[in-house]
Design a protein around this motif. Sequence first.
Motif, PDB file in Angstrom:
ATOM      1  N   ALA A   1      -1.830   6.582   1.974  1.00  0.00           N
ATOM      2  CA  ALA A   1      -1.859   7.876   2.042  1.00  0.00           C
ATOM      3  C   ALA A   1      -3.569   8.381   2.054  1.00  0.00           C
ATOM      4  CB  ALA A   1      -1.265   8.575   1.220  1.00  0.00           C
ATOM      5  N   THR A   2      -4.355   7.517   1.098  1.00  0.00           N
ATOM      6  CA  THR A   2      -5.616   7.818   1.065  1.00  0.00           C
ATOM      7  C   THR A   2      -6.425   7.441   2.267  1.00  0.00           C
ATOM      8  OG1 THR A   2      -5.355   7.179  -1.047  1.00  0.00           O
ATOM      9  CG2 THR A   2      -7.509   7.693  -0.414  1.00  0.00           C
ATOM     10  N   LEU A   3      -5.750   6.486   2.940  1.00  0.00           N
ATOM     11  CA  LEU A   3      -6.479   6.004   4.342  1.00  0.00           C
ATOM     12  C   LEU A   3      -5.949   6.990   5.436  1.00  0.00           C
ATOM     13  CD1 LEU A   3      -8.021   3.812   5.368  1.00  0.00           C
ATOM     14  CD2 LEU A   3      -5.646   2.461   5.672  1.00  0.00           C
ATOM     15  N   LEU A   4      -4.813   7.547   5.403  1.00  0.00           N
ATOM     16  CA  LEU A   4      -4.192   8.281   6.433  1.00  0.00           C
ATOM     17  C   LEU A   4      -4.978   9.718   6.332  1.00  0.00           C
ATOM     18  CD1 LEU A   4      -0.473   7.447   6.243  1.00  0.00           C
ATOM     19  CD2 LEU A   4      -1.910   6.690   7.738  1.00  0.00           C
ATOM     20  N   ILE A   5      -5.562   9.958   5.295  1.00  0.00           N
ATOM     21  CA  ILE A   5      -6.094  11.321   5.302  1.00  0.00           C
ATOM     22  C   ILE A   5      -7.444  11.331   5.881  1.00  0.00           C
ATOM     23  CG2 ILE A   5      -7.158  11.130   3.057  1.00  0.00           C
ATOM     24  CD1 ILE A   5      -5.019  13.997   3.922  1.00  0.00           C
ATOM     25  N   THR A   6      -8.150  10.123   6.211  1.00  0.00           N
ATOM     26  CA  THR A   6      -9.386   9.919   6.737  1.00  0.00           C
ATOM     27  C   THR A   6      -9.373  10.302   8.308  1.00  0.00           C
ATOM     28  OG1 THR A   6      -8.991   7.656   7.328  1.00  0.00           O
ATOM     29  CG2 THR A   6     -10.144   8.416   5.106  1.00  0.00           C
TER      30      THR A   6
ATOM     31  N   PHE B   1       6.086   8.354   4.580  1.00  0.00           N
ATOM     32  CA  PHE B   1       6.089   9.107   3.378  1.00  0.00           C
ATOM     33  C   PHE B   1       7.782   8.858   2.902  1.00  0.00           C
ATOM     34  CE2 PHE B   1       2.445  11.103   5.105  1.00  0.00           C
ATOM     35  CZ  PHE B   1       1.425  10.497   4.202  1.00  0.00           C
TER      36      PHE B   1
ATOM     37  N   ARG C   1       2.186   1.648  -3.358  1.00  0.00           N
ATOM     38  CA  ARG C   1       1.138   2.024  -4.582  1.00  0.00           C
ATOM     39  C   ARG C   1       0.599   3.340  -4.157  1.00  0.00           C
ATOM     40  NH1 ARG C   1       0.029  -3.450  -3.725  1.00  0.00           N
ATOM     41  NH2 ARG C   1      -1.501  -2.822  -2.322  1.00  0.00           N
ATOM     42  N   GLY C   2       0.949   3.745  -3.026  1.00  0.00           N
ATOM     43  CA  GLY C   2       0.416   5.156  -2.676  1.00  0.00           C
ATOM     44  C   GLY C   2      -1.024   5.117  -1.973  1.00  0.00           C
ATOM     45  N   THR C   3      -1.637   4.048  -1.815  1.00  0.00           N
ATOM     46  CA  THR C   3      -3.032   3.909  -1.375  1.00  0.00           C
ATOM     47  C   THR C   3      -2.968   4.175   0.267  1.00  0.00           C
ATOM     48  OG1 THR C   3      -2.674   1.500  -1.273  1.00  0.00           O
ATOM     49  CG2 THR C   3      -3.646   2.285  -3.238  1.00  0.00           C
TER      50      THR C   3
ATOM     51  N   GLU D   1       0.815  -1.115  -0.019  1.00  0.00           N
ATOM     52  CA  GLU D   1      -0.052   0.120   0.005  1.00  0.00           C
ATOM     53  C   GLU D   1       0.746   1.239  -0.003  1.00  0.00           C
ATOM     54  OE1 GLU D   1      -3.452   0.825   1.339  1.00  0.00           O
ATOM     55  OE2 GLU D   1      -4.188  -1.089   2.380  1.00  0.00           O
TER      56      GLU D   1
END
Lengths: 258, 379
Positions: free
Chosen positions: B202-207, B377, B198-200, B195
């Motif tokens: 970060a999408t979770l960490l922004i929640t 990151f 693939r950068g996915t 994850e």
Amino acid sequence: MQDALIVKNLVKSFKLSRKQQRIEKTNLKVKVAVNGLSFTAKKGEIYGLLGPNGAGKTTTLRIISTLIKADEGDAVVDGVSVRDNPDGVRSKIGFLTSELKLEDFFTPNYLYDYFSNLHGVDKEISEKRKAKLFKKFGIDRFAEVKVADLSTGMKQKVSLVISIVHDPDFIIFDEPTNGLDVITAKTVTDFLTDLKVEGKTIIISTHIFSLVEKLCDRVGVIINGRMVVSDTLTGVCNGRSLEDVFFDLYKKEVGGNA
Amino acid sequence: MRNILVIIKKELKRFFTDRRMLISLFLPGIILYLVYSLMGNVMGDVFSADEEHVYKVAINVEEDLYIDSAFSYMAENSQIKFEKVVIKDREEAKAKFENEEIDLIVSYQKGAEGQLDSYQVFYNSTSPESTAIYGEFIPLLSSMSATPIYSVVPTDLATDEDTSMMITNMMLPFLLLTFLFSGCMAVATESIAGEKERGTIATLLITPVKRSHIAFGKVIALSVTALVSATVSFVSVILSLPKLMSGSMEGMDFKLGYGATEYLGVFAIIVITVLMFTVILSIVSTVAKSVKEATSYAMPVMILIMIVGLSGMLGASSTNPVSCLIPVYNSVQCMSMIFAQEFNPLCLLYTVLSNLAVIALGIVVLAKLFSSERVMFNK
């Protein structure tokens, strides 16, 4: 008009590895990405951050969205400090950047529900909103197709929709039209206008002058991690084109030919 | 020709200047060396005599030239302690042997007219003590006469069940630990390092979800997946062992006399071990930048786990529950105890508690790592 975002003296530096030192051709062990940056965005406005690559736009937006922490300074989103209450800020904002990717294995439909759940959106409200957004962006045509099989434009639309599943009042878009074909880019810019009409506050970072001129109420120009100017679009341009103003500022800050 | 050389040069530069590639080139050899060396040491320990143990040898005659000579030679030349016990009735001797009161039975039998006298030697190949004294005494007894005037007839009293359990005890802890770890490794590296790569993530960490909740959710989901894989492996091993053994040991009826308690105990250890491995591998995967890097980092951990797993070949080395506080080692010890039918509830409790403490600590570390921008990151 009320302030939706107050950024105060943000400072952020990154340690450079030897490899990065070689790439950047420097002996410095630390790179200052953002240096005492301050600006304010008003509620219901679109604020454009303009600057060349490496100026510090993305770093600033990542600090505001709580993905990274500032070394100094603070950003207050709708009265909530990113330093003191990052979880609180995250529930208030929507953040879209090309760095945020979606898992290839899942479908847009599943991912929408997943992120909606994580944001604690009521199931009924979520379903209604999903139907509306999917229709608006044409995602309903490929809602059950795995992300892996979608085109770049389709993926960007899905990412955009997922970034606002919780209907935030404050939305950050980092280079929202980067890498998109003209039709998808138009869909995105039209959507930003719609969001503004709905009263949302939007911060976008871009290096496309026309996008700023078309959409933004205020603009801030960042060069070498510093905010060179921040004002209303009219105040910054003062009758000239934004492109001319920007290159004058750039020459003044960096020197030489832009 | 020149182009071939250019390609060779580029390929070799690729292999020998990439740190990860170098690790993958040399690590398998190093692992083999470590594992085989340790296996050799462990096997040596298993089959050599225990200098603290007093080996009891039952004989059926008061005096015998060859037996007495062998004992005298052993007393003078060997470090092991032994005691000669005269039991004339063979059945009584066998009963004591079964109760582990004696380690070896040597029974003299006068040969019939025209036939050699014989010494029947009864031992148990699944008992380390019996095997050790058998290995020391029998070569001596066989060599006491220069000419063949008697024969030595060894008889293994180990039942098929004893043999089955010994083999199980030697192999299963190691195999299970390896299966559990590789099961966890596949899913943890993919789920976390994958994850990140693939950068996915970060999408979770922004929640607005707390980082500790993300970490905990990941660990539980990964553990369930790894547990399914481990359970399949465990059942496969249990089902395939009889086939393997009957194929390699002709005439052997492979059977395990374990009941529900033993299997439940093993399952409890598997669950807690899987959780611990998942946490460890999740930390490794979080620190790594990619799946490939996570796998490279996990390899030394796997070697360590395999080495600890090999300690199971010694059986339950200590009944001291304090040794059950050492993570991973305690899982092996507990499994060995259960497979040897020496189940100790206190050891299981200590194992569960200490491993739970490691898991809790690991989740705290994982949550911290998830909150660290340098880790999450790092590119």
